[in-house]
Every structure is written in structure tokens, then in C-alpha cells.
Design a protein around this motif. Structure first.
Motif, short mmCIF file in Angstrom:
data_model
loop_
_atom_site.label_atom_id
_atom_site.label_comp_id
_atom_site.label_asym_id
_atom_site.label_seq_id
_atom_site.Cartn_x
_atom_site.Cartn_y
_atom_site.Cartn_z
N ALA A 239 0.85 -1.19 0.00
CA ALA A 239 0.00 0.00 0.00
C ALA A 239 0.88 1.24 0.00
CB ALA A 239 -0.92 0.01 1.22
N LEU A 240 0.40 2.27 -0.64
CA LEU A 240 1.06 3.57 -0.65
C LEU A 240 0.12 4.53 0.06
CD1 LEU A 240 3.56 5.12 -1.75
CD2 LEU A 240 2.17 5.69 -3.75
N VAL A 241 0.48 4.92 1.29
CA VAL A 241 -0.44 5.67 2.13
C VAL A 241 0.25 6.89 2.72
CG1 VAL A 241 -1.78 3.62 2.71
CG2 VAL A 241 0.12 4.31 4.18
N ARG A 242 -0.55 7.80 3.24
CA ARG A 242 -0.01 8.97 3.92
C ARG A 242 0.61 8.56 5.24
NH1 ARG A 242 -3.81 9.82 0.64
NH2 ARG A 242 -3.96 11.71 -0.64
N ASP A 243 1.82 9.06 5.46
CA ASP A 243 2.57 8.63 6.65
C ASP A 243 1.84 8.91 7.95
OD1 ASP A 243 2.79 11.39 6.41
OD2 ASP A 243 4.96 11.46 6.76
N ILE A 244 1.06 9.98 7.98
CA ILE A 244 0.36 10.33 9.22
C ILE A 244 -0.65 9.26 9.61
CG2 ILE A 244 -1.44 11.67 8.04
CD1 ILE A 244 -1.30 13.63 10.41
N TYR A 245 -1.18 8.55 8.61
CA TYR A 245 -2.15 7.49 8.90
C TYR A 245 -1.48 6.17 9.24
CZ TYR A 245 -5.58 10.66 6.83
OH TYR A 245 -6.37 11.73 6.55
N ALA A 246 -0.26 5.99 8.77
CA ALA A 246 0.42 4.70 8.96
C ALA A 246 1.19 4.61 10.27
CB ALA A 246 1.36 4.45 7.79
N GLU A 247 1.37 5.72 10.97
CA GLU A 247 2.23 5.75 12.16
C GLU A 247 1.84 4.70 13.19
OE1 GLU A 247 2.22 9.68 13.74
OE2 GLU A 247 3.17 10.56 11.97
N GLU A 248 0.55 4.62 13.52
CA GLU A 248 0.11 3.69 14.57
C GLU A 248 0.33 2.24 14.15
OE1 GLU A 248 -3.68 2.98 17.56
OE2 GLU A 248 -4.02 3.89 15.60
N ALA A 249 -0.01 1.91 12.90
CA ALA A 249 0.15 0.53 12.44
C ALA A 249 1.63 0.13 12.40
CB ALA A 249 -0.48 0.37 11.05
N ILE A 250 2.49 1.07 12.03
CA ILE A 250 3.93 0.79 12.01
C ILE A 250 4.45 0.63 13.43
CG2 ILE A 250 6.19 1.77 11.47
CD1 ILE A 250 4.87 3.10 9.02
N GLY A 251 4.01 1.52 14.32
CA GLY A 251 4.43 1.43 15.72
C GLY A 251 4.01 0.14 16.38
N ASN A 252 2.86 -0.40 15.97
CA ASN A 252 2.35 -1.66 16.54
C ASN A 252 2.91 -2.90 15.83
OD1 ASN A 252 0.79 -0.25 18.37
ND2 ASN A 252 -1.03 -0.24 17.07
N GLY A 253 3.73 -2.68 14.82
CA GLY A 253 4.32 -3.82 14.11
C GLY A 253 3.40 -4.50 13.13
#
Length: 300
Positions: A239-253
């Protein structure tokens, strides 16, 4: 004789005397008529006298009932006045109504609101994330967080941030496809698309990747980034998404960024409010908190 009578029983007597009806007294106190009857019986038994003359239509105080009512009415009124005075003197919580798009609310704002509430416990935030844009000029809204060009005539506008588009995929998906060494490698993989199917096309062009077959615009599309992130976390593709939306999912692994090369978007997020509201303490506090949270965002 046991003359101890609870305040509940005496309050019940006063209400029945005022309404001259057990049914109406029950409604006033939020209990059943049976409970009212029991309390009146307790008072009469403890005092050893009849307080009401009962008829089919209503209830009348006896002489003893009148004496008791005259003794109790003023004290209970004073108690009621004291409670109301305390309520009016008690500091009221400030209400702050914020409207924004659902994706920003669910993916970024709401997970962080607990921090704001701990810093400002007297400000009660109400988030309106309806799809339709709210007209700040006519609706009872304090703040709008808008994603756009920043052109909001007649409003006080502060730019918050400009999102970057980043590539994400689930750890399981990325392990199954092997390392992604160059932007062109993404063309061979399932691509999750935005509503207009243009983000991947723009990203490949920015990285000088040729796409003669139009592969960049193919794949399942989603109406907003929050849904696309869920699909990526479920190993359905890149997926190509806005970083502001992906922060939580990335932080949670749930997802990872497999390749560098984020690109800026054409639109930004803005803090919008009426000019006459700019100096209000609750609005200033919320804006300053937002800017501070944005300043400490991680670089993805």
C-alpha cells in the motif's frame, strides 16, 4: 418507642404531602408507588399516628401530618437550595467541538486525545468525523481540521503538516516476496490502490520507473487510507499511504516500510477556526497541543 426515622422516609413523606398523591410522589422520586407506601407506613408506625386521610381521589394531611410537614418543609428546602447552589458554583467543563475527516480522526487524532485530556482535564473534546464538511460559519463548531489547499476565505488558518506517501506491507507479506531493493521491484507485486488509482502512478513517475503496461494503476482500490492500511496489514499487497495514517500501524508492528522513497503530497492539513475564536483559551490550547504532537512525529 423507636423514633429513629431515615431521611429517605421523611423525604418521601414531604413529597407525598406536596403532591397529595403517592403515584406522583413516586414519579418525582423515581421509585414505585409500592415503595412510597412502605416509607409512609414506616413514618406513621414510628410516630404512632396517622399522617394522611386517604380517599379514592387523593390524600389529605391530618392535623398531625400538617404539624410534621410544617417542621420538615423548610429544612428540606434548605437542603435543596444548598445542593443547587453547590452545582452552580462548581466549575463547568469547557466544551471544544472539533470536526475533521474520518480517516484523520480514527488513524491519528483519536489515539492521541487521551494526552490532551490529561493535560487539560477541564476541556471536553467532542469529535465530529462525519463525511460531509461542516460549515464553520453556521454550525456550532469550534475547530475544523481540513485536508486541502489552505484556501478558506474568512477563516483563521494555520498549516499543520503536509503528509508524505510511504510504501507499507505486512511483515508476513514482505517475508514472502523477498527484499524490495528498488522502486521498480514494486511493479511485480500486488498493489493496493487509492480511490482515484493515481498515487502509485505518481510515485513510480517520481522515481523514474517506466510502466508501459499500466500495472501501477491496477489492484483493489479503497475509499480511504485507513481501509488500505488494514488491507496491507492483512497481507493483501503493498500500500502507498499517507505517513500520518500509517504511524500507529507501524508502531504496533502491523506493517513495515520496506523501501525508502516517500514523496510529498499536494495537499496539507490545516487548523481552521473563526477569527473571533482565535484567542479563546480552549482553542489556543488545542492548537498548541496539535502542533507539539506533530513536531514529535517519527520520521518513517
Amino acid at each position: 418507642m423507636n423514633l429513629q426515622i431515615s431521611l429517605i422516609s421523611l423525604r418521601t413523606f414531604v413529597e407525598v404531602a406536596r403532591f397529595r398523591s403517592m403515584k406522583e410522589a413516586a414519579q418525582s422520586l423515581g421509585v414505585t408507588p409500592g415503595a412510597i407506601s412502605q416509607q409512609i407506613r414506616i413514618v406513621e408506625e414510628r410516630l404512632g399516628t396517622v399522617l394522611f386521610e386517604r380517599s379514592s381521589r387523593d390524600m389529605h394531611l391530618t392535623a398531625e401530618g400538617v404539624r410534621l410537614m410544617e417542621a420538615l418543609n423548610l429544612p428540606f428546602q434548605q437542603i435543596q437550595d444548598a445542593v443547587e447552589d453547590f452545582h452552580h458554583r462548581k466549575p463547568k467543563r469547557d466544551s471544544l467541538v472539533v470536526t475533521t475527516v474520518p480517516s484523520f480522526a480514527s488513524s491519528w487524532l483519536v489515539p492521541r486525545l487521551g494526552k490532551f485530556s490529561r493535560l487539560y482535564p477541564d476541556i471536553e473534546v467532542k469529535v465530529d468525523s462525519s463525511v460531509a464538511l461542516v460549515d464553520l460559519r453556521h454550525e456550532p463548531v469550534d475547530v475544523a481540521i481540513r485536508h486541502g489547499s489552505g484556501n478558506y476565505p474568512g477563516m483563521s488558518v494555520t498549516q499543520l503538516l503536509t503528509p508524505q506517501l510511504v510504501v507499507i506491507g505486512s511483515p508476513a507479506f514482505l517475508a514472502s516476496v523477498g527484499p524490495i531493493l528498488a522502486p521498480s521491484d514494486c511493479l511485480a507485486l500486488p498493489l493496493l490502490q487509492d480511490r482515484d488509482r493515481m498515487d502509485w502512478v505518481t510515485w513510480f513517475r517520481a522515481h523514474n520507473v517506466d510502466d508501459p503496461s499500466g500495472r501501477a494503476a491496477r489492484g483493489t482500490s479503497f475509499s480511504d487510507d485507513a481501509l488500505m492500511i488494514k488491507a496491507a496489514a492483512a497481507s493483501q499487497g503493498l500500500a502507498l499511504v499517507r505517513d500520518i495514517y500509517a504511524e500507529e500501524a507501524i508502531g504496533n508492528g502491523l506493517v513495515e516500510v520496506p523501501i525508502a522513497g516517500s514523496i510529498g503530497t499536494s495537499l496539507s492539513y490545516y487548523f481552521v477556526t473563526k477569527p473571533q475564536n482565535v484567542q479563546r483559551q480552549r482553542i489556543q490550547a488545542f492548537k498548541n497541543w496539535l502542533l507539539a504532537e506533530i513536531a514529535i512525529r517519527p520520521n518513517l
